[in-house]
Write an enzyme that holds these catalytic residues in place. Structure first.
Site, short mmCIF file in Angstrom:
data_model
loop_
_atom_site.label_atom_id
_atom_site.label_comp_id
_atom_site.label_asym_id
_atom_site.label_seq_id
_atom_site.Cartn_x
_atom_site.Cartn_y
_atom_site.Cartn_z
N GLY A 45 0.87 -1.30 -0.08
CA GLY A 45 -0.31 0.06 -0.08
C GLY A 45 0.82 1.25 -0.14
CD GLU A 61 0.92 3.04 -3.29
OE1 GLU A 61 1.94 1.81 -3.46
OE2 GLU A 61 1.08 3.93 -2.88
CD GLU A 65 3.47 -1.79 -3.04
OE1 GLU A 65 2.31 -2.25 -3.00
OE2 GLU A 65 4.16 -1.23 -2.32
N PRO A 82 -6.15 6.57 16.47
CG PRO A 82 -6.92 8.10 18.00
CD PRO A 82 -7.12 7.06 17.40
CG ASP A 83 -2.92 4.38 19.38
OD1 ASP A 83 -3.93 4.19 18.57
OD2 ASP A 83 -2.80 3.81 20.35
CD GLU A 114 12.95 -9.95 1.23
OE1 GLU A 114 12.94 -11.05 1.81
OE2 GLU A 114 13.35 -8.90 2.08
#
Lengths: 228, 228
Positions: A45, A61, A65, A82-83, A114
């Site tokens: 991502g 993306e 990839e 939030p964290d 990789e």
DNA sequence: TATTGTAAGTGTCGTATATACACTACTCCT
DNA sequence: AGGAGTAGTGTATATACGACACTTACAATA
């Protein structure tokens, strides 16, 4: 530098890419080159560009990839605690993707990155909250596969009914009765027999079938349930 | 001012709030006070604060705008076309909410904001791409109500089976057979009869029932389907 | 060329589930 | 007393689902 009157979160897209590899259900993971979680495995991502839609960002993306253009892609959910990223507030829109490893080769190890396919059942430690996203994706896949013809996204154009059955059994984690399964799948009227058979197998050769996408697109319009 | 090395989109949450008003399925809309789309009706919502989760943001906005604390809330999908907001790039995480208009009064006209309930069938012109979000929400509601007991989020603690049936008919837009419906709903074992009956009705009084949430939470754990 | 290993392919029956369908019961009002 | 209006109830038929075991075809090997 970009300035805003109010704080803005960063927005990424992350995809859980499923594929069938050696009759096993696997997911594509990328090894992180940068902090945080440098060296850990993570879902493919990246950041959403300002001029592209979320779907386009996910497609881009994945194209970058995996090199695969034709894949099934569907939005899963958005994760925004939030964290969840130690750097700054990052909200990620998660997608479920399915690639066909028969018709397309995926450049699993690309230039800089990789990458690898890992069994869904025991993936390595994942960065961020990606293990939660994987769980949600698997849940979606297991739920949706029962009433939408997602299986054919995994399989080659021409497949045998045993292949289909094994795939259902793999995804749903339970055995299915061969005769009942064949009754149902043929009862949909969308899985059409060909006059071609396996070659070079040391047992009775299985017949090939194909999935009639046109019929599905027409009938899915109203009411029709696939349902296995 | 807040500065970033790369451009960041703004992120909002918007909710499609369903409620049952006079046996009609309605949605809650807010009249916009500011440009763009000043004066137009829009879904209630607002910007995500940096220290709150997406779910919390949706809850907070709804609390601010409706005063209702107890409501059903579930993430729907995220809408992020680059041009969906003329000011700047705005990505919105949409939610589906259900409020119970029997047990709670919604401050439809709050201090600053004009709000109102509109029939799902013909809503007014909506700001942004909110009409698409509404369509997706209705689709989700219609799909999910058939195998999850969402109906009881609309209804009072004690309800009659006719109320439940009318609600299903309203949401699904088709008539249901009374006897078959009652068989099914009672067959779940989660809709429990009370020894109370309607009062002051000019016809035979209907029995009241309640929904056994505990039983649902236990049984929903594995395999049980509600299914109407 | 006969035997063996391996997977493909096929049908029935009992049970459970879904659907179609019509009358009686109760309460209030006139 | 009877009419209006909604609540409440059972059966019969059709359809779907799940359990279950043997024969067929091909190739490798003895």
């Amino acid at each position: 530098m970009y300035q805003y009157e109010y704080p803005h979160p960063a927005v990424t897209v992350d995809s859980v890419v499923f594929g069938l590899d050696n009759e096993e259900l696997k997911i594509l993971l990328i090894r992180r080159k940068l902090e945080p979680f440098k060296g850990a495995w993570a879902l493919p991502g990246g950041f959403v560009q300002m001029d592209e839609s979320l779907d386009d960002a996910a497609k881009r993306e994945l194209m970058e990839e995996t090199g695969v253009e034709k894949l099934y892609l569907e939005q899963l959910a958005t994760f925004g605690k939030p964290d969840r990223d130690p750097r700054e507030r990052v909200i990620t829109v998660a997608y479920v993707a399915i690639v066909n490893l028969f018709d397309h080769t995926v450049k699993a190890d690309s230039d800089a990155e990789e990458a690898g396919w890992f069994p869904v059942e025991d993936p390595p430690e994942l960065a961020f909250d990606h293990i939660k996203i994987l769980a949600a994706a698997l849940n979606r896949l297991q739920g949706k596969i029962r009433y939408q013809p997602l299986v054919f996204e995994f399989l080659p154009e021409k497949f045998t009914l045993s292949q289909v059955q094994k795939l259902y059994e793999t995804v749903l984690c339970r055995p299915l009765d061969k005769r009942n399964f064949r009754k149902k799948i043929q009862g949909t009227g969308m899985v059409i027999p060909l006059d071609e058979y396996e070659m070079d197998v040391s047992h009775r050769a299985a017949r090939f079938y194909y999935f009639d996408r046109k019929a599905w697109e027409e009938k899915s319009g109203e009411g029709f349930h696939f349902s296995i």
